[in-house]
Motif scaffolding. Structure first.
Motif, PDB file in Angstrom:
ATOM      1  N   GLN A   1      13.412   8.191  11.317  1.00 46.18           N
ATOM      2  CA  GLN A   1      13.715   6.811  11.707  1.00 46.18           C
ATOM      3  C   GLN A   1      12.724   6.309  12.755  1.00 46.18           C
ATOM      4  N   THR A   2      12.445   7.167  13.752  1.00 43.06           N
ATOM      5  CA  THR A   2      11.497   6.792  14.801  1.00 43.06           C
ATOM      6  C   THR A   2      10.105   6.573  14.230  1.00 43.06           C
ATOM      7  N   ALA A   3       9.679   7.443  13.312  1.00 42.00           N
ATOM      8  CA  ALA A   3       8.352   7.305  12.696  1.00 42.00           C
ATOM      9  C   ALA A   3       8.242   5.975  11.953  1.00 42.00           C
ATOM     10  N   TRP A   4       9.289   5.636  11.194  1.00 38.37           N
ATOM     11  CA  TRP A   4       9.260   4.379  10.455  1.00 38.37           C
ATOM     12  C   TRP A   4       9.180   3.188  11.404  1.00 38.37           C
ATOM     13  N   GLU A   5       9.957   3.219  12.487  1.00 41.28           N
ATOM     14  CA  GLU A   5       9.943   2.114  13.447  1.00 41.28           C
ATOM     15  C   GLU A   5       8.575   1.983  14.120  1.00 41.28           C
ATOM     16  N   ARG A   6       7.882   3.089  14.341  1.00 45.83           N
ATOM     17  CA  ARG A   6       6.557   3.025  14.967  1.00 45.83           C
ATOM     18  C   ARG A   6       5.519   2.462  13.993  1.00 45.83           C
ATOM     19  N   ILE A   7       5.686   2.755  12.707  1.00 46.90           N
ATOM     20  CA  ILE A   7       4.780   2.170  11.703  1.00 46.90           C
ATOM     21  C   ILE A   7       4.975   0.655  11.634  1.00 46.90           C
ATOM     22  N   VAL A   8       6.243   0.227  11.622  1.00 47.44           N
ATOM     23  CA  VAL A   8       6.545  -1.210  11.612  1.00 47.44           C
ATOM     24  C   VAL A   8       6.008  -1.875  12.880  1.00 47.44           C
ATOM     25  N   GLY A   9       6.246  -1.213  14.021  1.00 47.92           N
ATOM     26  CA  GLY A   9       5.754  -1.740  15.291  1.00 47.92           C
ATOM     27  C   GLY A   9       4.243  -1.851  15.325  1.00 47.92           C
ATOM     28  N   PHE A  10       3.579  -0.848  14.754  1.00 52.83           N
ATOM     29  CA  PHE A  10       2.116  -0.862  14.695  1.00 52.83           C
ATOM     30  C   PHE A  10       1.616  -2.068  13.893  1.00 52.83           C
ATOM     31  N   ALA A  11       2.222  -2.286  12.724  1.00 53.80           N
ATOM     32  CA  ALA A  11       1.793  -3.403  11.880  1.00 53.80           C
ATOM     33  C   ALA A  11       2.017  -4.746  12.583  1.00 53.80           C
ATOM     34  N   LEU A  12       3.175  -4.903  13.206  1.00 52.80           N
ATOM     35  CA  LEU A  12       3.470  -6.145  13.914  1.00 52.80           C
ATOM     36  C   LEU A  12       2.551  -6.336  15.120  1.00 52.80           C
ATOM     37  N   GLY A  13       2.319  -5.241  15.856  1.00 49.31           N
ATOM     38  CA  GLY A  13       1.469  -5.317  17.045  1.00 49.31           C
ATOM     39  C   GLY A  13       0.044  -5.676  16.705  1.00 49.31           C
ATOM     40  N   MET A  14      -0.495  -5.048  15.659  1.00 49.17           N
ATOM     41  CA  MET A  14      -1.869  -5.355  15.246  1.00 49.17           C
ATOM     42  C   MET A  14      -1.985  -6.800  14.771  1.00 49.17           C
ATOM     43  N   ALA A  15      -1.005  -7.249  13.999  1.00 52.24           N
ATOM     44  CA  ALA A  15      -1.070  -8.607  13.448  1.00 52.24           C
ATOM     45  C   ALA A  15      -0.972  -9.670  14.542  1.00 52.24           C
ATOM     46  N   THR A  16       0.044  -9.567  15.385  1.00 52.36           N
ATOM     47  CA  THR A  16       0.240 -10.599  16.423  1.00 52.36           C
ATOM     48  C   THR A  16      -0.891 -10.592  17.448  1.00 52.36           C
ATOM     49  N   SER A  17      -1.338  -9.403  17.869  1.00 53.90           N
ATOM     50  CA  SER A  17      -2.397  -9.346  18.881  1.00 53.90           C
ATOM     51  C   SER A  17      -3.728  -9.842  18.326  1.00 53.90           C
TER      52      SER A  17
ATOM     53  N   ILE B   1       7.625  -8.493  20.670  1.00 50.77           N
ATOM     54  CA  ILE B   1       8.862  -7.770  20.991  1.00 50.77           C
ATOM     55  C   ILE B   1      10.073  -8.339  20.246  1.00 50.77           C
ATOM     56  N   PRO B   2      10.299  -9.656  20.233  1.00 55.91           N
ATOM     57  CA  PRO B   2      11.442 -10.169  19.464  1.00 55.91           C
ATOM     58  C   PRO B   2      11.375  -9.833  17.972  1.00 55.91           C
ATOM     59  N   LEU B   3      10.143  -9.792  17.417  1.00 58.46           N
ATOM     60  CA  LEU B   3      10.004  -9.422  16.005  1.00 58.46           C
ATOM     61  C   LEU B   3      10.463  -7.987  15.758  1.00 58.46           C
ATOM     62  N   CYS B   4      10.090  -7.086  16.663  1.00 59.17           N
ATOM     63  CA  CYS B   4      10.508  -5.687  16.543  1.00 59.17           C
ATOM     64  C   CYS B   4      12.032  -5.561  16.630  1.00 59.17           C
ATOM     65  N   VAL B   5      12.616  -6.292  17.563  1.00 58.40           N
ATOM     66  CA  VAL B   5      14.074  -6.262  17.713  1.00 58.40           C
ATOM     67  C   VAL B   5      14.745  -6.809  16.459  1.00 58.40           C
ATOM     68  N   LYS B   6      14.193  -7.893  15.923  1.00 58.31           N
ATOM     69  CA  LYS B   6      14.749  -8.524  14.721  1.00 58.31           C
ATOM     70  C   LYS B   6      14.718  -7.567  13.534  1.00 58.31           C
ATOM     71  N   LEU B   7      13.659  -6.771  13.433  1.00 52.77           N
ATOM     72  CA  LEU B   7      13.494  -5.846  12.310  1.00 52.77           C
ATOM     73  C   LEU B   7      14.031  -4.447  12.614  1.00 52.77           C
ATOM     74  N   ASN B   8      14.819  -4.314  13.705  1.00 51.13           N
ATOM     75  CA  ASN B   8      15.402  -3.018  14.101  1.00 51.13           C
ATOM     76  C   ASN B   8      14.338  -1.935  14.259  1.00 51.13           C
ATOM     77  N   ALA B   9      13.235  -2.305  14.907  1.00 52.81           N
ATOM     78  CA  ALA B   9      12.142  -1.348  15.132  1.00 52.81           C
ATOM     79  C   ALA B   9      11.828  -1.246  16.614  1.00 52.81           C
ATOM     80  N   THR B  10      12.878  -1.159  17.432  1.00 48.63           N
ATOM     81  CA  THR B  10      12.681  -1.140  18.891  1.00 48.63           C
ATOM     82  C   THR B  10      11.943   0.105  19.367  1.00 48.63           C
ATOM     83  N   ASP B  11      12.065   1.215  18.626  1.00 49.05           N
ATOM     84  CA  ASP B  11      11.338   2.425  19.020  1.00 49.05           C
ATOM     85  C   ASP B  11       9.826   2.261  18.862  1.00 49.05           C
ATOM     86  N   GLY B  12       9.418   1.269  18.095  1.00 53.01           N
ATOM     87  CA  GLY B  12       7.986   1.057  17.895  1.00 53.01           C
ATOM     88  C   GLY B  12       7.339   0.180  18.947  1.00 53.01           C
TER      89      GLY B  12
END
Length: 330
Positions: free
Chosen positions: A49-65, A87-98
């Motif tokens: 679960q943590t690995a998946w959230e970090r992948i999602v977080g990575f994609a969101l972080g790269m895109a927004t930044s 950060i709100p996008l990660c929370v919305k997608l249940n990827a807070t660990d990312g």
């Protein structure tokens, strides 16, 4: 100081992540080690679960930044806008660990002041190495079966003691029992359920939950034992029915084990209940109160036994279903 298995895995996995990233000549290679530390969890399920959230977080972080930095520039206030969007996008997608690992990547872009294919590839490799090493480290999880069996044996021993003490009180009156088994059993059940749940999350498929169901069953039975304790203390030990129940509890205590004996004792309890109904009506208030307490006690013991019987019925149906599936496959 005790060094656990998870600590050893974390140390080895982190070191290997760092070494591989450094050997490949990646920028910010220490980030791979940080990602490994963050991804090693107590169970396989949590690690996935943590690995998946970090992948999602990575994609969101790269895109927004990338979008915000390239449009506005690499300024401190632009970083604030990135985080306000990311950060709100990660929370919305249940990827807070990312959020943490992706923020590190965002800071990498901020420090480098530009985005290129080589930089994106560098960050992807850091993520792959960090998560991959964590998954490899968590591939093997030690079984808790020995501890679960020990907890099962201790809980059953405490159940036997409690039932024997109830029986002794009904036959002989006040006993010098400190009741420590009651408080100890409450603690053991809580710890055992937590351990069993951890075992479920480490085993696939996730229906291998015998111990968890077993301890859940014992927890429900224990709630009944706690409820009837005041009833036992209020019974008149000189009452003939009380002595009969005391003998029954002794036999029931000797039969506390993982096997299914509930149906047998339910029948015996029904017969005892019929004998109570055929007894002469109480003549005094004290006799009436004692008889009422006895009926309440018998009713609670029926519920106690039905809890275990129902568990075995469900287990039997499940085994038959699995056997039927296996036969159809053949």
């Amino acid at each position: 100081m005790k060094i656990g298995y998870r600590t050893v895995k974390t140390a080895v996995g982190t070191t290997l992540s760092l070494a591989i990233a450094q050997w490949l000549g990646l920028q910010f290679y220490s980030s791979a080690a940080i990602i490994t530390i963050l991804c090693i969890k107590t169970t396989k399920k949590k690690s996935y679960q943590t690995a998946w959230e970090r992948i999602v977080g990575f994609a969101l972080g790269m895109a927004t930044s990338t979008i915000i930095f390239e449009l506005i520039g690499y300024h401190a206030w632009a970083l604030a806008l990135v985080l306000l969007a990311f950060i709100p996008l990660c929370v919305k997608l249940n990827a807070t660990d990312g959020i943490i690992s992706a923020t590190v990547i965002i800071l990498h872009l901020y420090l480098l002041k530009h985005v290129s294919l080589a930089i994106v590839l560098n960050e992807i490799l850091l993520l792959v190495i960090g998560i991959g090493m964590a998954m490899l480290a968590n591939w093997h999880m030690p079984s808790n079966e020995r501890k679960l069996k020990e907890s099962q044996a201790k809980i059953e021993a405490n159940f036997r003691t409690i039932l024997h003490e109830f029986a002794a009180y009904l036959r002989e009156g006040n006993q010098h029992w400190d009741g420590k088994e009651i408080t100890e059993t409450a603690r053991l059940l809580k710890e055992a359920k937590s351990l069993a749940l951890r075992d479920i999350e480490n085993v696939a498929p996730y229906d291998c939950a015998y111990y968890y169901r077993y301890f859940e069953m014992r927890e429900r039975q224990f709630e009944i034992l706690e409820r009837i304790a005041p009833s036992v203390s209020s019974l008149d030990q000189c009452c003939q029915q009380g002595k009969l129940i005391g003998d029954f509890l002794d036999r029931l205590a000797n039969a506390v084990h993982p096997g299914n004996t509930a149906s047998y004792y339910l029948e015996e309890l029904e017969q005892m209940s019929d004998r109570f109904k055929a007894s002469p009506l109480p003549q005094t208030r004290e006799e009436f109160e004692t008889r009422a307490a006895l009926y309440h006690f018998v009713g609670e013991m029926k519920r106690y036994l039905k809890i275990k019987r129902d568990l075995w019925i469900k287990q039997k149906k499940k085994e038959e279903t699995e056997k039927h599936k296996l036969n159809r496959t053949k």
